[in-house]
Design a protein around this motif. Sequence first.
Motif: not given
Length: 455
Positions: A227-237, A251-254, A259-260, A275-278
């Motif tokens: 969820i964290l990575f798909a939402a693009d909220d994970a640390s860049a490192r 597909p489409d996860v990137d 989109t959010l 939102v994505l976890g919800w």
Amino acid sequence: MWPISQLTGRKLNLTPSYQRGDVWRLGDRQALIESVLRGIPLPSVILLRTGANTPHDVVDGKQRLTAILRFVGKHPTAVATVANADKLHPEVGLQTLFETNYPKFRSAWKRYMGEPLSARLEDEFYFPFKLRSDAKGGLVGADLEPLRGKYFTEIEKNIIRVADEEVTIGDLFGAVVAHQVPVLEYTKADPRQIHEVFKLYNKQGMHLNAEEIRNAVYHDVELTRAILFAADDASARSSIADAAPSIVGIPDVDNLGRTLADYGFGEARYRRTKVLGWIVATLVNDSQGKLLPSTARHTDLLLDKVQENEAHPLRQPARIGDLFGLIGRAASLHSAHDELWPDKFRGDGKSSKWQDLRLVGSLVGIAIATAASPNDIEERIVSSADSIRAAAQDEWKRPEKTQTRTQWDFIAKIAMGVVEKLGVDVSAASDIIRTRFGSSGVESLRGSMLPPKSE
């Protein structure tokens, strides 16, 4: 209680996959160092020992530790960057300059590395920063005023009084002194214990919100990390291949995080993750006939089930990937057919920003329909566009009071309305979701709908 030196001298993992990124600005970091120099007690740091020869995970206190390590020039990223540069130009002594005279190091870097050390680069490399140069901070008095506008290497021999002890600044950060930091070190992490510790000790600074707590408590669950990575909220490192391999190449996860973000959900404090976890929990968490709890608790209950049951279907990489593939496709369809969603429905009626209840309801509706009718879902959307838009414009109205029950009622009416207008059998869709992911939240969502008010 640990002296600061025990933290600066220890190997630390500042970016476990559940940690948020670096959110402090320069002023926040400077204020933290000023607090240390003035002897002001710091909030507790929470560490998790992961093994005898592996770095401790920083569970809470990342922003504070990052500020301290940067100030004294011991942030691991900075150390590695300087070591690599020193190998390129061994004749210059960049390593020695970095450790003993940072202003000269900056000049040498510009000359030999071919670029000036801008504020952006120093942040990227986690290099040291200056103290504030004015009186707006806490550097007042005969001992502290001379420190203004200086780097650590310029003042480490200065003597100040901290915790009724005269110490050099170098010893304050690098030796055993009276001024210490409360540290909670866990050797065997019980998620419940960590959860309680957060609530008890996170009293100063920027309080952790539900998503920040969740990402720490359930960090061992790959679904959480996905969820964290798909939402693009994970640390860049952090590496998605290491933390959430099940969604790599799906597909489409990137595009989910983008989109959010386009919908107005910024990166601050895990808003996209929330939102994505919800959405995930709404699709697959079966409340087993009970009233749905708060939206945050509903997500926690799903992760509880996955964490506590080693045989849970959503521990299987293939099922996690399948789930995020479904949500990713639904989000792509949702955003591609912008004509469905009038501004009045999205939020304030004046911009393209979405409110979370409306987004969760409409996207979950698209996802349920996609699960049941994947091959012709786009044709269904096109043919039903006018009726969906009309309902979004005039029928699906946010309740005046958004308590837990009315929130779920609103989400359910939107989701079920979308599925109905797309001509998809809700019960059949629920069965398909249960077969694919081990459980379905569709019936729980339907059961949360309140009866219509009598005229």
